[in-house]
Design an enzyme around this catalytic site. Structure first.
Site, PDB file in Angstrom:
ATOM      1  N   LYS A 100       6.943  -1.702 -11.694  1.00 46.59           N
ATOM      2  CA  LYS A 100       5.550  -2.163 -11.793  1.00 46.59           C
ATOM      3  C   LYS A 100       4.690  -1.215 -12.622  1.00 46.59           C
ATOM      4  CE  LYS A 100       4.674  -0.983  -6.940  1.00 46.59           C
ATOM      5  NZ  LYS A 100       4.399   0.445  -7.102  1.00 46.59           N
ATOM      6  N   ARG A 115      15.380   7.461 -12.513  1.00 52.75           N
ATOM      7  CA  ARG A 115      14.056   7.578 -13.143  1.00 52.75           C
ATOM      8  C   ARG A 115      13.714   9.037 -13.427  1.00 52.75           C
ATOM      9  NH1 ARG A 115       9.153   4.367 -10.525  1.00 52.75           N
ATOM     10  NH2 ARG A 115       9.695   5.455  -8.616  1.00 52.75           N
ATOM     11  N   ARG A 165      10.857  12.616 -10.045  1.00 54.83           N
ATOM     12  CA  ARG A 165       9.719  12.584  -9.114  1.00 54.83           C
ATOM     13  C   ARG A 165      10.196  13.070  -7.761  1.00 54.83           C
ATOM     14  NH1 ARG A 165       6.375   6.962  -9.005  1.00 54.83           N
ATOM     15  NH2 ARG A 165       6.739   7.192  -6.784  1.00 54.83           N
ATOM     16  N   ARG A 205      10.581   4.731   1.702  1.00 51.79           N
ATOM     17  CA  ARG A 205       9.574   3.969   0.950  1.00 51.79           C
ATOM     18  C   ARG A 205       9.910   2.488   0.988  1.00 51.79           C
ATOM     19  NH1 ARG A 205      10.330   6.571  -4.449  1.00 51.79           N
ATOM     20  NH2 ARG A 205       8.657   5.311  -5.280  1.00 51.79           N
TER      21      ARG A 205
HETATM   22  P1  AMP Z   1       3.848   4.850  -6.087  1.00 53.00           P
HETATM   23  O1  AMP Z   1       3.589   5.764  -7.246  1.00 53.00           O
HETATM   24  O2  AMP Z   1       3.077   3.562  -6.160  1.00 53.00           O
HETATM   25  O3  AMP Z   1       5.310   4.652  -5.804  1.00 53.00           O
HETATM   26  O4  AMP Z   1       3.249   5.625  -4.786  1.00 53.00           O
HETATM   27  C1  AMP Z   1       3.763   6.870  -4.381  1.00 53.00           C
HETATM   28  C2  AMP Z   1       3.265   7.200  -2.969  1.00 53.00           C
HETATM   29  O5  AMP Z   1       1.818   7.268  -2.973  1.00 53.00           O
HETATM   30  C3  AMP Z   1       3.615   6.192  -1.892  1.00 53.00           C
HETATM   31  O6  AMP Z   1       4.907   6.370  -1.377  1.00 53.00           O
HETATM   32  C4  AMP Z   1       2.513   6.492  -0.853  1.00 53.00           C
HETATM   33  O7  AMP Z   1       2.795   7.677  -0.172  1.00 53.00           O
HETATM   34  C5  AMP Z   1       1.302   6.775  -1.734  1.00 53.00           C
HETATM   35  N1  AMP Z   1       0.512   5.537  -2.026  1.00 53.00           N
HETATM   36  C6  AMP Z   1       0.386   4.897  -3.238  1.00 53.00           C
HETATM   37  N2  AMP Z   1      -0.409   3.818  -3.130  1.00 53.00           N
HETATM   38  C7  AMP Z   1      -0.805   3.767  -1.830  1.00 53.00           C
HETATM   39  C8  AMP Z   1      -1.613   2.872  -1.082  1.00 53.00           C
HETATM   40  N3  AMP Z   1      -2.149   1.780  -1.624  1.00 53.00           N
HETATM   41  N4  AMP Z   1      -1.810   3.152   0.245  1.00 53.00           N
HETATM   42  C9  AMP Z   1      -1.267   4.232   0.822  1.00 53.00           C
HETATM   43  N5  AMP Z   1      -0.464   5.103   0.200  1.00 53.00           N
HETATM   44  C10 AMP Z   1      -0.234   4.889  -1.122  1.00 53.00           C
END
Ligand code: AMP
Length: 220
Positions: free
Chosen positions: A14, A128, A163, A174
């Site tokens: 995404k 990644r 990451r 996750r």
């Molecule tokens: P992402 O980069 O979208 O995979 O997000 C990495 C991490 O950031 C997630 O595993 C959560 O710990 C936190 N995170 C991102 N977006 C949200 C959200 N909308 N609500 C709560 N935690 C978030």
């Protein structure tokens, strides 16, 4: 242009597709993961708290994330549409988001669900690499997403990193968080009549997936 929300399991791509759309249509790509990573890089109490939550793959509290998002959405560059990547991530956040939209006079727009199997998402997460300077994301198993020079960012010329939440254990957490909290959004937005689905198969190129996403955006 309509506002766009991406919903997908972790590592479905995404972020990559949101970024491509943002470049093509000149609208901001707002990743709540990036907003949180910026905050986590600060040595404040809040930054440290966020860092620890992200490290285990859990969700940051709704208040914190919605406040960070509100501060971002009121900026002028969001006036002609924006792409949300990583929010809402639960039904509670979807309700909060609608309240937030009302308060700043914006529309929900279209929701794009990237439908990918757990196995393929995990394979992608474990392949990644990201640039800690510009945030670009690369993937060693997706032809168009490989860095030109092994392990080096095409744009910044610096070494790429894994990451710290892209390991098997955190990916599983996750993914479980996604199934438990985020997946219910699909029915919610389907009922609202705003959901579009793009099914991702292993043999599909990033370009193929992107053209399906573009079709949706152009038809909407
Ligand atoms: P992402 O980069 O979208 O995979 O997000 C990495 C991490 O950031 C997630 O595993 C959560 O710990 C936190 N995170 C991102 N977006 C949200 C959200 N909308 N609500 C709560 N935690 C978030």
């Amino acid at each position: 242009m309509k506002n766009i929300i991406f919903i997908a399991p972790p590592a479905a791509g995404k972020g990559t597709h949101a970024k491509l759309l943002a470049e093509k249509y000149n609208i901001p790509h707002i990743s709540t993961g990036d907003l949180l990573r910026e905050e986590a890089a600060k040595s404040t109490d809040l930054g440290l708290k966020i860092k620890n939550i992200m490290k285990i793959g859990a969700l940051v509290s709704d208040d914190v994330i919605t406040e960070l998002l509100k501060n971002r959405l009121v900026k002028d560059d969001c006036d002609n549409g924006y792409i949300l990547d990583g929010y809402p991530r639960s039904l509670e956040q979807a309700f909060l988001y609608e309240k937030l939209l009302d308060s700043i006079n914006k529309e929900l727009g279209v929701v794009i669900f990237l439908d990918i199997s757990k196995e393929l998402a995990m394979k992608r997460a474990l392949s990644r690499l990201v640039c800690s300077n510009c945030g670009s994301s690369y993937n060693l198993i997706v032809e168009e997403l490989k860095p030109k020079k092994e392990n080096i960012c095409d744009k910044c010329g610096i070494e790429l990193k894994v990451r710290n939440d892209d390991n098997e254990k955190t990916f599983i957490n996750r993914y479980e968080t996604y199934v438990e909290k985020t997946h219910s959004l699909i029915d919610y937005y389907k009922e609202k009549g705003v959901l579009e689905v793009v099914r991702i198969e292993e043999q599909m190129s990033a370009l193929e997936i992107f053209s399906k996403i573009e079709e949706i955006v152009n038809n909407d």
